[in-house]
Design a protein around this motif. Sequence first.
Motif, short mmCIF file in Angstrom:
data_model
loop_
_atom_site.label_atom_id
_atom_site.label_comp_id
_atom_site.label_asym_id
_atom_site.label_seq_id
_atom_site.Cartn_x
_atom_site.Cartn_y
_atom_site.Cartn_z
N PHE A 34 74.23 41.47 83.27
CA PHE A 34 72.81 41.83 83.28
C PHE A 34 72.37 42.26 84.67
O PHE A 34 71.50 43.12 84.81
CB PHE A 34 71.94 40.68 82.76
CG PHE A 34 72.03 40.54 81.26
CD1 PHE A 34 71.37 41.43 80.43
CD2 PHE A 34 72.81 39.54 80.69
CE1 PHE A 34 71.46 41.32 79.04
CE2 PHE A 34 72.91 39.43 79.31
CZ PHE A 34 72.23 40.31 78.49
N GLU A 35 72.96 41.64 85.69
CA GLU A 35 72.71 42.00 87.09
C GLU A 35 73.95 41.62 87.88
O GLU A 35 74.70 40.73 87.46
CB GLU A 35 71.51 41.23 87.66
CG GLU A 35 70.17 41.60 87.09
CD GLU A 35 69.04 40.80 87.75
OE1 GLU A 35 69.24 40.22 88.83
OE2 GLU A 35 67.95 40.76 87.15
N PRO A 36 74.15 42.24 89.05
CA PRO A 36 75.29 41.83 89.88
C PRO A 36 75.23 40.33 90.18
O PRO A 36 74.16 39.78 90.42
CB PRO A 36 75.11 42.65 91.16
CG PRO A 36 74.32 43.86 90.71
CD PRO A 36 73.41 43.34 89.63
N GLY A 37 76.37 39.68 90.10
CA GLY A 37 76.43 38.25 90.37
C GLY A 37 76.21 37.36 89.16
O GLY A 37 76.46 36.16 89.22
N LEU A 38 75.72 37.93 88.07
CA LEU A 38 75.52 37.15 86.85
C LEU A 38 76.82 37.14 86.04
O LEU A 38 77.72 37.94 86.29
CB LEU A 38 74.37 37.71 86.03
CG LEU A 38 72.97 37.52 86.62
CD1 LEU A 38 71.90 38.11 85.70
CD2 LEU A 38 72.68 36.05 86.91
N PRO A 39 76.93 36.24 85.05
CA PRO A 39 78.17 36.14 84.27
C PRO A 39 78.56 37.44 83.58
O PRO A 39 77.71 38.23 83.17
CB PRO A 39 77.84 35.06 83.22
CG PRO A 39 76.74 34.26 83.82
CD PRO A 39 75.94 35.24 84.63
N ALA A 40 79.87 37.63 83.46
CA ALA A 40 80.42 38.83 82.83
C ALA A 40 80.68 38.59 81.35
O ALA A 40 80.96 37.47 80.92
CB ALA A 40 81.72 39.23 83.51
N PHE A 41 80.61 39.66 80.58
CA PHE A 41 80.96 39.69 79.17
C PHE A 41 81.87 40.90 79.02
O PHE A 41 81.47 42.02 79.34
CB PHE A 41 79.72 39.82 78.30
CG PHE A 41 79.96 39.56 76.85
CD1 PHE A 41 79.86 38.28 76.34
CD2 PHE A 41 80.28 40.60 75.98
CE1 PHE A 41 80.07 38.03 75.00
CE2 PHE A 41 80.50 40.36 74.64
CZ PHE A 41 80.39 39.07 74.15
N VAL A 42 83.12 40.69 78.59
CA VAL A 42 84.15 41.72 78.62
C VAL A 42 84.78 41.87 77.24
O VAL A 42 84.96 40.87 76.52
CB VAL A 42 85.24 41.34 79.64
CG1 VAL A 42 86.35 42.37 79.67
CG2 VAL A 42 84.64 41.13 81.02
N GLU A 43 85.13 43.10 76.89
CA GLU A 43 85.94 43.33 75.69
C GLU A 43 87.34 43.71 76.12
O GLU A 43 87.52 44.56 77.00
CB GLU A 43 85.37 44.44 74.83
CG GLU A 43 86.23 44.70 73.59
CD GLU A 43 85.78 45.88 72.76
OE1 GLU A 43 86.64 46.70 72.42
OE2 GLU A 43 84.58 45.99 72.47
N VAL A 44 88.34 43.07 75.48
CA VAL A 44 89.74 43.49 75.61
C VAL A 44 90.23 43.86 74.21
O VAL A 44 89.75 43.31 73.22
CB VAL A 44 90.64 42.40 76.24
CG1 VAL A 44 90.25 42.15 77.69
CG2 VAL A 44 90.62 41.11 75.44
N ALA A 45 91.17 44.81 74.16
CA ALA A 45 91.67 45.26 72.87
C ALA A 45 93.16 45.57 72.96
O ALA A 45 93.68 45.95 74.01
CB ALA A 45 90.91 46.50 72.40
#
Length: 110
Positions: A34-45
């Motif tokens: 959502f902003e730099p430094g906030l938690p990441a949400f990633v897709e891997v495939a």
Amino acid sequence: MEEEAIPVLRVEDAAAAVAWYERIGFAKQWEHRFEPGLPAFVEVARGGVRLFLSEHTGDARPGTLVYLSLQDVEAIARDLGVHAEDTPWAREIEVRDPDGNRLRIGTPTK
């Protein structure tokens, strides 16, 4: 649109988790913060198999079990240093990612 289920796995460090999943043939598709430094949400495939990896504390619980039906479990087992075993439905391994999420990976035998 095809309907599907995409498991969400809780991770502490998305970059480290992506590197681990790359070892078993997954590739990072995208990352959102959502902003730099906030938690990441990633897709891997890997082919048609997708996983979401989330640093958000409320998204999932560590230790979750996900079953992945993938080709060539023997190669994955070698890369991870484990031994595959026969079951009535597949040749399988069970491993944990760096965050403790359990992955049962099988190549169907029929």
